[in-house]
Design a protein around this motif. Structure first.
Motif, PDB file in Angstrom:
ATOM      1  N   LEU A 118       0.654  -0.953   0.571  1.00 11.97           N
ATOM      2  CA  LEU A 118      -0.123   0.098   0.062  1.00 11.97           C
ATOM      3  C   LEU A 118       1.057   1.172  -0.422  1.00 11.97           C
ATOM      4  O   LEU A 118       0.631   2.221  -0.339  1.00 11.97           O
ATOM      5  N   ARG A 119       2.287   1.282   0.527  1.00 14.83           N
ATOM      6  CA  ARG A 119       2.750   2.231   0.647  1.00 14.83           C
ATOM      7  C   ARG A 119       3.610   2.455  -0.285  1.00 14.83           C
ATOM      8  O   ARG A 119       4.947   3.373  -0.239  1.00 14.83           O
ATOM      9  N   ALA A 120       3.906   1.524  -1.623  1.00 16.63           N
ATOM     10  CA  ALA A 120       4.822   1.155  -2.618  1.00 16.63           C
ATOM     11  C   ALA A 120       4.826   3.115  -3.479  1.00 16.63           C
ATOM     12  O   ALA A 120       5.844   2.862  -4.244  1.00 16.63           O
ATOM     13  N   GLY A 121       3.852   3.788  -2.919  1.00 16.20           N
ATOM     14  CA  GLY A 121       3.855   4.692  -3.967  1.00 16.20           C
ATOM     15  C   GLY A 121       4.313   5.751  -2.979  1.00 16.20           C
ATOM     16  O   GLY A 121       4.520   7.148  -3.902  1.00 16.20           O
ATOM     17  N   GLU A 122       4.790   5.495  -1.719  1.00 12.73           N
ATOM     18  CA  GLU A 122       4.903   6.461  -0.991  1.00 12.73           C
ATOM     19  C   GLU A 122       6.822   6.959  -0.613  1.00 12.73           C
ATOM     20  O   GLU A 122       7.055   5.642  -1.008  1.00 12.73           O
ATOM     21  N   PRO A 123       7.075   8.281  -0.765  1.00  9.51           N
ATOM     22  CA  PRO A 123       8.923   7.893  -0.136  1.00  9.51           C
ATOM     23  C   PRO A 123       9.324   7.264   1.219  1.00  9.51           C
ATOM     24  O   PRO A 123       7.979   7.217   1.448  1.00  9.51           O
ATOM     25  N   HIS A 124      10.570   6.753   0.700  1.00  5.99           N
ATOM     26  CA  HIS A 124      10.186   5.815   2.242  1.00  5.99           C
ATOM     27  C   HIS A 124      11.636   6.004   3.075  1.00  5.99           C
ATOM     28  O   HIS A 124      13.181   6.192   2.155  1.00  5.99           O
ATOM     29  N   PRO A 125      11.692   6.239   4.219  1.00 13.92           N
ATOM     30  CA  PRO A 125      13.463   5.929   5.136  1.00 13.92           C
ATOM     31  C   PRO A 125      13.989   4.904   4.200  1.00 13.92           C
ATOM     32  O   PRO A 125      13.840   3.805   4.236  1.00 13.92           O
ATOM     33  N   GLY A 126      15.889   5.587   4.284  1.00 22.80           N
ATOM     34  CA  GLY A 126      16.579   4.195   3.054  1.00 22.80           C
ATOM     35  C   GLY A 126      16.536   3.651   2.418  1.00 22.80           C
ATOM     36  O   GLY A 126      17.358   2.953   2.195  1.00 22.80           O
ATOM     37  N   SER A 127      15.331   4.133   0.876  1.00 21.56           N
ATOM     38  CA  SER A 127      15.326   3.935  -0.076  1.00 21.56           C
ATOM     39  C   SER A 127      16.763   4.270  -1.326  1.00 21.56           C
ATOM     40  O   SER A 127      17.699   5.770  -0.988  1.00 21.56           O
ATOM     41  N   ARG A 128      16.799   4.147  -1.480  1.00 14.09           N
ATOM     42  CA  ARG A 128      17.709   4.007  -2.584  1.00 14.09           C
ATOM     43  C   ARG A 128      16.911   5.475  -4.340  1.00 14.09           C
ATOM     44  O   ARG A 128      18.063   6.205  -4.078  1.00 14.09           O
ATOM     45  N   TYR A 129      15.494   5.397  -3.769  1.00 11.06           N
ATOM     46  CA  TYR A 129      15.283   6.409  -4.423  1.00 11.06           C
ATOM     47  C   TYR A 129      15.457   7.886  -3.900  1.00 11.06           C
ATOM     48  O   TYR A 129      15.447   7.596  -2.587  1.00 11.06           O
ATOM     49  N   ARG A 130      15.656   8.824  -4.922  1.00  5.72           N
ATOM     50  CA  ARG A 130      15.073   9.982  -4.649  1.00  5.72           C
ATOM     51  C   ARG A 130      13.777  10.390  -4.703  1.00  5.72           C
ATOM     52  O   ARG A 130      13.266  10.509  -5.698  1.00  5.72           O
ATOM     53  N   GLY A 131      13.123  11.042  -3.596  1.00  8.74           N
ATOM     54  CA  GLY A 131      11.372  12.249  -4.405  1.00  8.74           C
ATOM     55  C   GLY A 131      10.607  10.651  -4.698  1.00  8.74           C
ATOM     56  O   GLY A 131      10.620   9.320  -3.739  1.00  8.74           O
ATOM     57  N   LYS A 132      10.040  10.286  -5.123  1.00  9.73           N
ATOM     58  CA  LYS A 132       8.765   9.325  -5.053  1.00  9.73           C
ATOM     59  C   LYS A 132       9.453   8.333  -5.740  1.00  9.73           C
ATOM     60  O   LYS A 132      10.086   7.963  -7.199  1.00  9.73           O
ATOM     61  N   PRO A 133       9.528   7.045  -5.393  1.00 11.02           N
ATOM     62  CA  PRO A 133       9.282   6.010  -6.114  1.00 11.02           C
ATOM     63  C   PRO A 133       8.726   5.807  -6.732  1.00 11.02           C
ATOM     64  O   PRO A 133       8.131   6.152  -7.371  1.00 11.02           O
ATOM     65  N   HIS A 134       8.836   4.774  -8.354  1.00 14.00           N
ATOM     66  CA  HIS A 134       8.649   4.285  -8.968  1.00 14.00           C
ATOM     67  C   HIS A 134       8.061   3.196  -9.233  1.00 14.00           C
ATOM     68  O   HIS A 134       8.223   2.313  -8.529  1.00 14.00           O
ATOM     69  N   THR A 135       6.452   3.266  -8.283  1.00 16.43           N
ATOM     70  CA  THR A 135       5.208   2.784  -8.003  1.00 16.43           C
ATOM     71  C   THR A 135       5.271   1.035  -8.114  1.00 16.43           C
ATOM     72  O   THR A 135       5.763   0.622  -7.246  1.00 16.43           O
ATOM     73  N   GLU A 136       5.157   1.337  -9.778  1.00 12.92           N
ATOM     74  CA  GLU A 136       4.818  -0.333  -9.974  1.00 12.92           C
ATOM     75  C   GLU A 136       5.558  -0.990 -10.385  1.00 12.92           C
ATOM     76  O   GLU A 136       6.078  -2.391 -10.001  1.00 12.92           O
ATOM     77  N   GLY A 137       7.884  -0.074 -10.458  1.00 12.75           N
ATOM     78  CA  GLY A 137       8.415  -0.864 -10.118  1.00 12.75           C
ATOM     79  C   GLY A 137       8.795  -1.887  -8.534  1.00 12.75           C
ATOM     80  O   GLY A 137       8.971  -3.164  -8.343  1.00 12.75           O
TER      81      GLY A 137
END
Length: 344
Positions: free
Chosen positions: A203-222
């Motif tokens: 459910l949180r896949a579309g939200e930025p999350h701590p410790g992620s390698r993503y910057r900003g909003k993650p690629h939800t579908e990926g």
């Protein structure tokens, strides 16, 4: 050598040459038959908790109805026996029954599922106490009982919320008597897992999350694709683990009882979960058939604060050492992180 002796030798040689393929075939068949005889009995009953939908009543019916329809379609397509457990409080909005949510339960019945009682409010026995808990169970059949009676059925399965079954032998015995008086049997779980954590991450896949390698909003579908793929692998490891636990404790693989929840992740992976289990040699059966195995007559001696697999409850009752429980698959850190949880 005399001619008669030669003739006998030739005849014997010919007969032996004819017999050798049969001996070879028999020899090669024996290991296969022995292996088949020793193969684990891989039967499994699938159960789904928190009907009609996990997030209700905190969200609107409209926000989850498409996910519900997707799960029901997957259930119909798979065509395996299934028992769902209902929290009647999820049928209401501010105390008022929502016809659309009651219709969701009819969808489960139309898809071939059996329905059981999971209490009205998903009450925690260890928190509310036995008297309030029993009241919550009866409150949880006000819609369920007439819904089933209209189809010539009665509710006869009960599952403890959180799998918390009592902090004392006295409470367990009293609850068992209460359930028997009202026509219920306890539905255990042997293949326990943390699908709810994976579902929260989904459910949180579309939200930025701590410790992620993503910057900003993650690629939800990926991220969702990765979650679905790794979730199936995780569930496969759980099936393997509890099969080993059953072999170690009982000497055979009992008919397992698998728990998942009514959520978006399972709506999107239901068919893959069924296929994964079948690939491992599992055959899906009803809860009634699974419970005919004599292992389920064992006493649940566990009175701790958690809600472990019944295989582990029985092992605790036999005072198995800590090493017996080692090796259970865990939710990966990146999934915990995405679900905003520190641990299982």
């Amino acid at each position: 050598m005399r001619p008669s002796v030669v003739l006998r030798c030739l005849l014997a040689s010919a007969l032996l040459s004819l017999a050798l393929p049969s001996f070879a075939a028999a020899a090669s068949a024996k290991p296969g038959k022995a292996a088949a005889a020793q193969a684990p009995d891989r039967r499994i009953a699938l159960t789904v908790d928190d009907l009609p939908w996990v997030q209700l009543p905190a969200v609107t019916t409209e926000s989850i109805i498409d996910d519900h329809r997707r799960l029901i379609a997957a259930i119909r397509k798979a065509g395996v026996p299934l028992t769902g457990f209902v929290n009647e409080g999820k049928l209401e909005d501010q105390g008022a029954l929502q016809p659309a949510r009651l219709a969701m339960l009819r969808d489960w019945l139309d898809a071939g599922a059996d329905l059981g009682n999971h209490s009205y409010s998903h009450a925690d026995l260890h928190t509310v106490g036995l008297a309030a808990y029993e009241h919550d169970i009866l409150r949880g059949e006000r819609q369920l009982r007439p819904l089933l009676q209209a189809r010539g059925q009665t509710p006869h399965w009960f599952r403890h919320p959180y799998l918390r079954a009592g902090r004392s032998a006295e409470d367990k015995a009293a609850l068992a008597r209460f359930l028997e008086q009202h026509g219920y049997r306890i539905a255990p779980v042997t293949v326990d897992n943390a699908d709810w954590i994976w579902a929260a991450a989904y459910l949180r896949a579309g939200e930025p999350h701590p410790g992620s390698r993503y910057r900003g909003k993650p690629h939800t579908e990926g991220i969702k694709t990765r979650l679905r793929r790794d979730y199936i692998k995780y569930m496969g490891r759980k099936l393997d683990y509890y099969e080993r636990q059953s072999q170690a404790l009982l000497g055979y693989n009992l008919p397992q009882i698998w728990l998942i929840h009514a959520n978006a992740l399972n709506a999107d992976t239901y068919g893959e979960l069924i296929a994964m289990a079948r690939k491992r040699g599992y055959r899906f059966i009803g809860l009634d058939e699974a419970m005919r195995d004599p292992a389920y007559q064992r006493a649940d001696a566990y009175t701790g604060p958690a809600g472990p697999s019944w295989l582990h409850r029985w092992a605790i009752g036999e005072k198995k050492p800590a090493g017996f429980f080692a090796g259970e698959p865990e939710v990966p850190e990146w999934v915990l992180n995405l679900a905003r949880l520190d641990s299982e």
